[in-house]
Design a protein around this motif. Structure first.
Motif, PDB file in Angstrom:
ATOM      1  N   GLY A  36       0.804  -1.213   0.000  1.00  0.00           N
ATOM      2  CA  GLY A  36       0.000   0.000   0.000  1.00  0.00           C
ATOM      3  C   GLY A  36       0.834   1.257   0.000  1.00  0.00           C
ATOM      4  O   GLY A  36       1.999   1.262  -0.420  1.00  0.00           O
ATOM      5  N   ARG A  37       0.249   2.326   0.545  1.00  0.00           N
ATOM      6  CA  ARG A  37       0.918   3.624   0.563  1.00  0.00           C
ATOM      7  C   ARG A  37       2.275   3.562   1.268  1.00  0.00           C
ATOM      8  O   ARG A  37       3.223   4.265   0.912  1.00  0.00           O
ATOM      9  N   GLN A  89      -6.416 -18.176   1.067  1.00  0.00           N
ATOM     10  CA  GLN A  89      -6.178 -18.821   2.361  1.00  0.00           C
ATOM     11  C   GLN A  89      -5.318 -17.919   3.252  1.00  0.00           C
ATOM     12  O   GLN A  89      -5.492 -17.901   4.467  1.00  0.00           O
ATOM     13  N   LEU A  90      -4.408 -17.161   2.635  1.00  0.00           N
ATOM     14  CA  LEU A  90      -3.528 -16.262   3.384  1.00  0.00           C
ATOM     15  C   LEU A  90      -3.418 -14.937   2.648  1.00  0.00           C
ATOM     16  O   LEU A  90      -3.128 -14.903   1.447  1.00  0.00           O
ATOM     17  N   TYR A  91      -3.651 -13.841   3.371  1.00  0.00           N
ATOM     18  CA  TYR A  91      -3.521 -12.497   2.810  1.00  0.00           C
ATOM     19  C   TYR A  91      -2.546 -11.722   3.675  1.00  0.00           C
ATOM     20  O   TYR A  91      -2.734 -11.597   4.890  1.00  0.00           O
ATOM     21  N   ILE A  92      -1.473 -11.203   3.056  1.00  0.00           N
ATOM     22  CA  ILE A  92      -0.470 -10.419   3.773  1.00  0.00           C
ATOM     23  C   ILE A  92      -0.537  -8.981   3.281  1.00  0.00           C
ATOM     24  O   ILE A  92      -0.316  -8.710   2.092  1.00  0.00           O
ATOM     25  N   ALA A  93      -0.861  -8.055   4.173  1.00  0.00           N
ATOM     26  CA  ALA A  93      -0.987  -6.632   3.830  1.00  0.00           C
ATOM     27  C   ALA A  93       0.213  -5.887   4.391  1.00  0.00           C
ATOM     28  O   ALA A  93       0.422  -5.863   5.608  1.00  0.00           O
ATOM     29  N   SER A  94       0.983  -5.266   3.520  1.00  0.00           N
ATOM     30  CA  SER A  94       2.186  -4.547   3.940  1.00  0.00           C
ATOM     31  C   SER A  94       2.042  -3.059   3.641  1.00  0.00           C
ATOM     32  O   SER A  94       1.821  -2.673   2.488  1.00  0.00           O
ATOM     33  N   GLY A  95       2.108  -2.243   4.675  1.00  0.00           N
ATOM     34  CA  GLY A  95       2.011  -0.804   4.475  1.00  0.00           C
ATOM     35  C   GLY A  95       0.634  -0.357   4.032  1.00  0.00           C
ATOM     36  O   GLY A  95       0.499   0.646   3.336  1.00  0.00           O
ATOM     37  N   ILE A  96      -0.388  -1.094   4.440  1.00  0.00           N
ATOM     38  CA  ILE A  96      -1.773  -0.771   4.096  1.00  0.00           C
ATOM     39  C   ILE A  96      -2.519  -0.409   5.375  1.00  0.00           C
ATOM     40  O   ILE A  96      -2.541  -1.191   6.328  1.00  0.00           O
ATOM     41  N   SER A  97      -3.141   0.757   5.397  1.00  0.00           N
ATOM     42  CA  SER A  97      -3.781   1.236   6.627  1.00  0.00           C
ATOM     43  C   SER A  97      -5.030   0.455   6.981  1.00  0.00           C
ATOM     44  O   SER A  97      -5.385   0.303   8.154  1.00  0.00           O
ATOM     45  N   GLY A  98      -5.751  -0.034   5.951  1.00  0.00           N
ATOM     46  CA  GLY A  98      -6.959  -0.797   6.220  1.00  0.00           C
ATOM     47  C   GLY A  98      -8.229   0.018   6.096  1.00  0.00           C
ATOM     48  O   GLY A  98      -9.204  -0.218   6.811  1.00  0.00           O
ATOM     49  N   ALA A  99      -8.248   0.968   5.166  1.00  0.00           N
ATOM     50  CA  ALA A  99      -9.459   1.755   4.922  1.00  0.00           C
ATOM     51  C   ALA A  99     -10.572   0.826   4.448  1.00  0.00           C
ATOM     52  O   ALA A  99     -10.322  -0.238   3.881  1.00  0.00           O
ATOM     53  N   ILE A 100     -11.814   1.252   4.649  1.00  0.00           N
ATOM     54  CA  ILE A 100     -12.966   0.416   4.346  1.00  0.00           C
ATOM     55  C   ILE A 100     -12.976  -0.011   2.883  1.00  0.00           C
ATOM     56  O   ILE A 100     -13.412  -1.116   2.546  1.00  0.00           O
ATOM     57  N   GLN A 101     -12.463   0.849   1.996  1.00  0.00           N
ATOM     58  CA  GLN A 101     -12.439   0.528   0.569  1.00  0.00           C
ATOM     59  C   GLN A 101     -11.589  -0.709   0.315  1.00  0.00           C
ATOM     60  O   GLN A 101     -11.948  -1.575  -0.486  1.00  0.00           O
ATOM     61  N   HIS A 102     -10.461  -0.812   0.990  1.00  0.00           N
ATOM     62  CA  HIS A 102      -9.583  -1.960   0.807  1.00  0.00           C
ATOM     63  C   HIS A 102     -10.152  -3.192   1.508  1.00  0.00           C
ATOM     64  O   HIS A 102     -10.134  -4.299   0.951  1.00  0.00           O
ATOM     65  N   ARG A 103     -10.684  -3.008   2.686  1.00  0.00           N
ATOM     66  CA  ARG A 103     -11.227  -4.130   3.456  1.00  0.00           C
ATOM     67  C   ARG A 103     -12.343  -4.833   2.691  1.00  0.00           C
ATOM     68  O   ARG A 103     -12.497  -6.054   2.793  1.00  0.00           O
ATOM     69  N   ALA A 104     -13.110  -4.068   1.921  1.00  0.00           N
ATOM     70  CA  ALA A 104     -14.218  -4.659   1.165  1.00  0.00           C
ATOM     71  C   ALA A 104     -13.736  -5.702   0.172  1.00  0.00           C
ATOM     72  O   ALA A 104     -14.496  -6.600  -0.201  1.00  0.00           O
ATOM     73  N   GLY A 105     -12.483  -5.611  -0.243  1.00  0.00           N
ATOM     74  CA  GLY A 105     -11.973  -6.533  -1.251  1.00  0.00           C
ATOM     75  C   GLY A 105     -11.195  -7.708  -0.713  1.00  0.00           C
ATOM     76  O   GLY A 105     -10.846  -8.609  -1.480  1.00  0.00           O
ATOM     77  N   MET A 106     -10.905  -7.735   0.608  1.00  0.00           N
ATOM     78  CA  MET A 106     -10.056  -8.817   1.110  1.00  0.00           C
ATOM     79  C   MET A 106     -10.480  -9.384   2.459  1.00  0.00           C
ATOM     80  O   MET A 106      -9.877 -10.307   2.965  1.00  0.00           O
TER      81      MET A 106
END
Length: 320
Positions: A207-208, A258-275
């Motif tokens: 992410g950002r 099965q596994l999602y790794i988020a690096s440097g992603i704040s977790g805004a609702i827009q992103h959460r909706a997709g993962m």
């Protein structure tokens, strides 16, 4: 036993994984009847039979390749009329959802999109969905007509269940609208050697906080060590750091690995909706108050430029 139509997503006879997952779900509510269209349709039969298709309806015509989705809708409508199924299951891709929506209108039925599970009910199949960025789980059924249901990839396991897989030709009469929009040219997507984002069992996203296109190399290195697909947040895509085709989120692609790794992603609702329907979520972020930590299974508070390379080295060491 009632029959369930399964729309086959294939490329020149090579069946894609989401279709095999649909066959697993279809067996829960009836006997799977696969519908394979276009070049190589007949070649899908052996794989489909191995995974539970009691029958494979095939149709090949230039219209399936030369025009957009309407010829496929015509074919599925013909299959519904021929089989009288209890449900029609379609992979929840962009094209799949358009085909499903058009079919539901054609046959005067209801549609359920982005289901993550399916079970038999007394009054018809019951689909499970994640709503409001996966904050809620709902169970729904179509109350009128033949239910048309699109299912997100990675929602069910691929299970071998040998069946007859008898091949039958599906007669299709194309509507006047079928040739309304013609495909004039195609440009093959350049292969990265990584899994398709929406089908991957593991996804590593940046992410950002990655802070530049050149720094996505460390995200790619971790993904390659895990045999994973690479995703990106909208912020990273809007900044031009990674292609839009890799965006995960409400305006990008929905993934459920099965596994999602988020690096440097704040977790805004827009992103959460997709993962947010991912089975296991890991976040790496130096901000301990980042919203992403509210939904993760494992969180690492730290600088991704230090944590991610160490994680990649550890994975490679274990593999070696």
């Amino acid at each position: 036993m009632a029959e369930v139509l399964v729309y086959v997503d294939h490329v020149d006879g090579a069946v894609r994984k989401p279709t095999l997952e649909l066959l697993t779900l279809a067996r829960r509510v009836g006997e799977p009847v696969a519908v394979a269209l276009g070049a190589g349709a007949a070649e899908t039969a052996s794989v489909l039979a191995e995974h539970g298709a009691v029958k494979v309806l095939t149709a090949d015509a230039p219209e399936f390749a030369d025009y957009l989705v309407v010829p496929k809708v015509d074919a599925l409508q013909a299959a519904v009329e021929a089989v009288s199924p209890v449900a029609v299951l379609v992979p929840s891709s962009a094209e799949g959802k358009e085909v499903a929506a058009r079919l539901a209108v054609r046959i005067g039925s209801g549609i359920i999109t982005d289901a993550v599970d399916l079970e038999a009910g007394e009054q018809g199949p019951v689909a499970t969905q994640s709503a409001f960025a996966a904050s809620f789980t709902t169970k729904s059924r179509v109350s009128r007509g033949v239910p048309v249901i699109t299912v997100k990839p990675n929602s069910a396991p691929v299970e071998a269940a040998p069946a007859a897989g008898a091949v039958e030709t599906l007669p299709v009469g194309f509507s006047a609208q079928a040739t309304g929009t013609k495909v004039l040219s195609r440009t093959p997507r350049e292969s990265t050697g990584r899994p398709e984002l929406t089908e991957a069992a593991i996804v590593v996203s940046g992410g950002r906080g990655v802070n530049g296109a050149e720094n996505f190399a460390i995200i790619e290195a971790l993904a390659d060590s895990l045999g994973a697909a690479v995703g990106a947040s909208r912020a990273a895509v809007d900044a031009g750091w990674y292609p839009h085709s890799n965006q995960v989120g409400q305006t990008g692609k929905s993934v459920s690995p099965q596994l999602y790794i988020a690096s440097g992603i704040s977790g805004a609702i827009q992103h959460r909706a997709g993962m947010q329907t991912s089975k296991t979520i890991v976040a790496i972020n130096k901000d301990s108050e980042a919203p992403i930590f509210d939904l993760v299974d494992y969180g690492v508070v730290g600088d991704l430029f230090q944590v991610v390379p160490q994680l990649t080295d550890a994975v490679n060491t274990r593999k070696g």
